[in-house]
Design an enzyme around this catalytic site. Sequence first.
Site, short mmCIF file in Angstrom:
data_model
loop_
_atom_site.label_atom_id
_atom_site.label_comp_id
_atom_site.label_asym_id
_atom_site.label_seq_id
_atom_site.Cartn_x
_atom_site.Cartn_y
_atom_site.Cartn_z
N SER A 76 0.80 -1.44 0.05
CA SER A 76 0.01 0.12 -0.07
C SER A 76 0.72 1.49 0.00
O SER A 76 0.48 2.39 -0.43
CB SER A 76 -0.97 -0.12 1.21
OG SER A 76 -0.13 -0.20 2.35
N ASP A 112 -3.31 7.76 8.21
CA ASP A 112 -4.08 6.76 9.00
C ASP A 112 -3.17 6.23 10.01
O ASP A 112 -2.05 6.85 10.53
CB ASP A 112 -4.81 5.86 7.90
CG ASP A 112 -4.04 5.07 7.32
OD1 ASP A 112 -2.61 4.77 7.66
OD2 ASP A 112 -4.27 4.35 6.12
N HIS A 132 -0.29 4.51 7.56
CA HIS A 132 0.57 5.26 6.21
C HIS A 132 0.88 6.79 6.47
O HIS A 132 0.02 7.51 7.03
CB HIS A 132 -0.43 5.04 4.95
CG HIS A 132 -0.62 3.59 4.86
ND1 HIS A 132 -2.12 3.29 5.21
CD2 HIS A 132 -0.06 2.72 4.04
CE1 HIS A 132 -2.07 1.84 4.82
NE2 HIS A 132 -1.05 1.58 4.16
#
Length: 365
Positions: free
Chosen positions: A41, A329, A332
Amino acid sequence: MNPRTIFLLSFIVFFFLFSWCEGGRKGYDKGIKGMFVFGSSLVDNGNNNALENSRAKANYLPYGMDFPLGPSGRFTNGKNVIDFLGDYLGLPSSIPTFSDPSTKGMKIVHGVNYASGGSGILDNTGIVSGNVTTLNRQIKNFEEVTLPELRVLIRRRKSSLDNYLFVVGSGGNDYSFNYFLTNSDAQVSLPVFTANLTATLSGQLKKLYSLGARKMVVISVNPLGCSPMVRANNKGQCIETLNQAAQLFNLNLKTLVDVLKPQMPRSNLVFLNSYQIINDIISQPASKGFKEAAMPCCEVPSLSEGGNGVLCKNGGKTCPNRTNHVFFDALHPTEAVNELIASKAYGSQLQTEVYPTNVLHLANI
Ligand SMILES: *[C@@H]1O[C@H](CO)[C@@H](O)[C@H](O)[C@H]1NC(C)=O
Ligand SMILES: *[C@@H]1O[C@H](CO)[C@@H](O)[C@H](O)[C@H]1NC(C)=O
Ligand SMILES: *[C@@H]1O[C@H](CO)[C@@H](O)[C@H](O)[C@H]1NC(C)=O
């Protein structure tokens, strides 16, 4: 006008349009024509959007709130490290996602992004995320779908794969969502697991080399033990065991760069130490222009609140000033941190940040 004049005029117009398009690309005369991106991600730019049964998606607000096109599937408020690196290299706009069916033909000449949120180096790492594209599958997608078409295009443009950057950013999920989640009884020791992870990645880098990759950037694992996700379950404190695991892996990865080079003639690898760069921010946020290095910027609902303790709440609130937060978040980094990592990747003179050299130098080798 007679047909002959019309023909001549359209030829002239076509010629001008063609040279204008070519001229628009001249920003990248540094030797890098594009990027092929593999990993998790941290470098995914929307591949998971189309994935059925995936819990690792970021294609909703507040993700993308500072991105020109809004939510795109990037796991941050704005651009990710790859976007900024592309800017530094003078590459046109953003690298297309592999999962977009229109990513073919001329659209692949500046590279393709295969990365998938939740994936790891190991095939079984994505299980908790429901559905991911594993790193092995990502490399197969490059080999089987992109490469045959790309070979024709680069031959026509008298270019070569030597002029492309291959970026691999994976490994964090193998610890956070595999080893430490499912191996809590420590059937496999950390050094054994890490050696296996490094050997697996080594095989994957050799595979990319065999397909033509000559310039590679491998990204370290971040300080896993200091993410808001981990702190939330440890009274706000970092968990050093997790950081030590990340450091062990990163040390192996840095060594791998030296070990692989003689085994892969004409190749050059750069180890990007994002661990070091983020750790420097977390230990002295104010000196780097940050105020909040422990809490996420967005609302992250826990399991009991209907979330997963990692991702932002769909449509949830955010901190007023994203540029002074380290994390967007619970896992990240914010765009501000991504920009800093990319600027160091591109131009840092410190071997503790980029080893053995930076991407600017790699581009010109
Ligand atoms: C994962 O997503 C792909 C693409 O949507 C789909 O073809 C596949 O069946 C999904 N796999 C699982 C296990 O849901
Ligand atoms: C890593 O461990 C798995 C499971 O034990 C094994 O199948 C695989 O061959 C190992 N890979 C390497 C590169 O050592
Ligand atoms: C946001 O934070 C940055 C970094 O601390 C600071 O420079 C900037 O002035 C802040 N912006 C606002 C609107 O408060």
